[in-house]
Design an enzyme around this catalytic site. Structure first.
Site, PDB file in Angstrom:
ATOM      1  N   ALA A  33       0.843  -1.194   0.000  1.00 28.51           N
ATOM      2  CA  ALA A  33       0.000   0.000   0.000  1.00 28.51           C
ATOM      3  C   ALA A  33       0.878   1.244   0.000  1.00 28.51           C
ATOM      4  CB  ALA A  33      -0.901   0.006   1.235  1.00 28.51           C
ATOM      5  N   ASP A  34       0.567   2.192  -0.884  1.00 29.75           N
ATOM      6  CA  ASP A  34       1.293   3.453  -0.854  1.00 29.75           C
ATOM      7  C   ASP A  34       0.559   4.431   0.067  1.00 29.75           C
ATOM      8  OD1 ASP A  34      -0.857   4.573  -2.303  1.00 29.75           O
ATOM      9  OD2 ASP A  34       0.177   4.333  -4.223  1.00 29.75           O
ATOM     10  N   SER A  35       1.090   5.631   0.208  1.00 34.46           N
ATOM     11  CA  SER A  35       0.502   6.567   1.162  1.00 34.46           C
ATOM     12  C   SER A  35      -0.924   6.964   0.776  1.00 34.46           C
ATOM     13  CB  SER A  35       1.383   7.808   1.322  1.00 34.46           C
ATOM     14  OG  SER A  35       1.662   8.385   0.066  1.00 34.46           O
TER      15      SER A  35
END
Length: 73
Positions: A33-35
């Protein structure tokens, strides 16, 4: 139960199987998951449980999210 709903939200947001997500799962490292993903997951959880997560950086594992919701709802 809180964990099942959180797992459902995370799986839906990231396109993962719910079975992949455990309390020990690291949201960023294990689920890639990215930000922006984390931001959306937090928004969905805040809406679902009517809580406000002030420090998103404190959320590392699924257990962190479950503990926060259980302690603040």
């Amino acid at each position: 139960m809180v964990f099942e709903k959180i797992r459902e939200i995370i799986a839906s947001q990231l396109g993962k199987d719910e079975e992949e997500i455990t309390l020990a799962t690291n949201v960023k490292d294990d689920l890639d998951a990215d930000s922006l993903d984390v931001f959306q997951i937090i928004n969905d959880i805040e809406d679902e449980f009517e809580v406000s997560i002030e420090d998103p950086e404190s959320i590392v594992t699924v257990k962190d999210i479950v503990d926060f919701v259980e302690n603040n709802k």
